[in-house]
Design an enzyme around this catalytic site. Structure first.
Site, PDB file in Angstrom:
ATOM      1  N   MET A  20       0.833  -1.201   0.000  1.00  0.00           N
ATOM      2  CA  MET A  20       0.000   0.000   0.000  1.00  0.00           C
ATOM      3  C   MET A  20       0.871   1.256   0.000  1.00  0.00           C
ATOM      4  O   MET A  20       0.658   2.164  -0.809  1.00  0.00           O
ATOM      5  CB  MET A  20      -0.920  -0.012   1.221  1.00  0.00           C
ATOM      6  CG  MET A  20      -1.850   1.185   1.293  1.00  0.00           C
ATOM      7  SD  MET A  20      -3.157   1.024   2.528  1.00  0.00           S
ATOM      8  CE  MET A  20      -2.209   0.931   4.044  1.00  0.00           C
ATOM      9  N   ALA A  71       7.994  -4.607   4.971  1.00  0.00           N
ATOM     10  CA  ALA A  71       7.973  -4.865   6.411  1.00  0.00           C
ATOM     11  C   ALA A  71       7.043  -6.027   6.707  1.00  0.00           C
ATOM     12  O   ALA A  71       6.140  -6.345   5.930  1.00  0.00           O
ATOM     13  CB  ALA A  71       7.510  -3.622   7.173  1.00  0.00           C
ATOM     14  N   THR A 108       7.802   2.796  12.574  1.00  0.00           N
ATOM     15  CA  THR A 108       6.441   2.811  13.096  1.00  0.00           C
ATOM     16  C   THR A 108       6.337   3.471  14.464  1.00  0.00           C
ATOM     17  O   THR A 108       7.305   3.517  15.237  1.00  0.00           O
ATOM     18  CB  THR A 108       5.924   1.359  13.208  1.00  0.00           C
ATOM     19  OG1 THR A 108       4.630   1.352  13.826  1.00  0.00           O
ATOM     20  CG2 THR A 108       6.852   0.509  14.058  1.00  0.00           C
ATOM     21  N   TYR A 158       6.286  -7.032  17.119  1.00  0.00           N
ATOM     22  CA  TYR A 158       6.339  -6.156  15.944  1.00  0.00           C
ATOM     23  C   TYR A 158       7.108  -4.876  16.255  1.00  0.00           C
ATOM     24  O   TYR A 158       8.024  -4.483  15.523  1.00  0.00           O
ATOM     25  CB  TYR A 158       4.924  -5.835  15.478  1.00  0.00           C
ATOM     26  CG  TYR A 158       4.850  -4.714  14.466  1.00  0.00           C
ATOM     27  CD1 TYR A 158       5.339  -4.881  13.169  1.00  0.00           C
ATOM     28  CD2 TYR A 158       4.308  -3.474  14.801  1.00  0.00           C
ATOM     29  CE1 TYR A 158       5.281  -3.849  12.245  1.00  0.00           C
ATOM     30  CE2 TYR A 158       4.250  -2.445  13.882  1.00  0.00           C
ATOM     31  CZ  TYR A 158       4.738  -2.631  12.608  1.00  0.00           C
ATOM     32  OH  TYR A 158       4.695  -1.608  11.701  1.00  0.00           O
ATOM     33  N   LYS A 206      10.780  -3.672  14.693  1.00  0.00           N
ATOM     34  CA  LYS A 206      10.965  -2.423  13.956  1.00  0.00           C
ATOM     35  C   LYS A 206      12.018  -1.536  14.632  1.00  0.00           C
ATOM     36  O   LYS A 206      12.821  -0.884  13.949  1.00  0.00           O
ATOM     37  CB  LYS A 206       9.637  -1.667  13.842  1.00  0.00           C
ATOM     38  CG  LYS A 206       8.602  -2.353  12.956  1.00  0.00           C
ATOM     39  CD  LYS A 206       9.034  -2.437  11.494  1.00  0.00           C
ATOM     40  CE  LYS A 206       9.007  -1.111  10.805  1.00  0.00           C
ATOM     41  NZ  LYS A 206       9.358  -1.217   9.355  1.00  0.00           N
TER      42      LYS A 206
END
Length: 287
Positions: free
Chosen positions: A15, A64, A105, A129, A133
């Protein structure tokens, strides 16, 4: 940046990657959108061969592992994409003098504050997660020509996302319940891509926050989307405790984008304006 050459990892299907590809092409940049079908970016020889052949000026990494709850059961897979890939990209790009823009993020924060978070504020991820990151950010620290762009709560064309899911559900339900005690920075991927292109045109390095301005809870974002879509569905707020998830989310992760504005002169527009463009433009709805 006109005339430059930029490789976009995740540029064909992701996206954000698709939005980056469109924004770069509009800026008259020679754009190389890539997916795993082109080559495995974690295959160092394949990556080296690609960079040697194409000689890009910059690499944007929009790849990712983003399945936040699934990452709790698949930490190795999450760390492979979120730590090992940026580490490899950073080393290879630095050796070739290629500038790298890597996306991170808001989940690197612990969510305990109440003021918009600055790039230099302490981190403290609550999930696999978020930890993966943050490990990717740390792998890039100190390397030349690297920008880490933290962002949050993405919605936009090209892939299913929270806003699209909410509107789809609201078409067939009288009521939806959505968490109201998590607050963040909803961000429209075309706006984020435009910010990234503006930032890449500068010589800035380090960690910055890129997001639409303003703040919202998930419930507020959902309610505004349903309202714009002209649907009669009622959006009811619930606490996080009523919607348990495997991974813990930060309760507050609103991002301060002032350092980005200082670097580029560009002020991100409010998220609710961007949401109108998404609902009325990309989704083709009318209230």
């Amino acid at each position: 940046m006109a005339g430059a050459k930029v490789a976009v990892l995740g540029g064909r299907r992701g996206m954000l990657g698709q939005a980056l590809t469109r924004a770069l092409e509009r800026a008259k940049v020679v754009t190389l959108p890539l997916s795993s079908q082109d080559f495995d970016p974690l295959d160092a020889p394949a990556l080296e061969a690609f960079l040697a052949r194409e000689k890009p000026d910059r690499v944007f990494n929009a790849v990712a592992y983003t399945a936040v709850d699934q990452a709790e059961d698949e930490p190795q897979a999450a760390f492979r994409l979120n730590r090992d890939l940026p580490a490899l990209l950073g080393r290879v790009c630095a050796a070739r003098g290629i500038r790298l823009l890597h996306f991170s993020t808001d989940f690197v924060f612990d969510g305990r504050g109440h003021e918009p978070l600055r790039p230099e504020d302490p981190t403290g991820p609550l999930s696999v997660y978020g930890a993966s990151k943050l490990a990717g950010e740390e792998a890039l620290r100190g390397l030349p020509g690297v920008v880490v762009a933290r962002t949050a709560w993405l919605f936009g064309p090209g892939r299913t996302n929270f806003v699209e899911k909410i509107i789809t559900l609201a078409r067939s339900r009288a009521t939806l319940t959505v968490v109201h005690d998590q607050e963040g920075s909803p961000t429209y991927t075309p706006d984020l891509a435009a910010m990234a292109v503006a930032l890449a045109a500068k010589e800035t390095t380090g960690v910055l926050h890129l997001a639409n301005s303003g703040r919202a809870t998930w419930c507020e974002l959902a309610a505004e989307a349903v309202h714009l879509a002209g649907l009669p569905c009622r959006v009811q707020p619930i606490p996080t405790s009523a919607w348990p998830t495997k991974a813990t989310r930060p309760a507050f992760s609103v991002l301060d984008t002032s350092a980005f504005t200082t670097a580029t002169g560009m002020t991100p527009r409010p998220w609710n304006q961007a949401l109108r463009d998404y609902v009325f433009g990309d989704l083709g709805l009318r209230s």
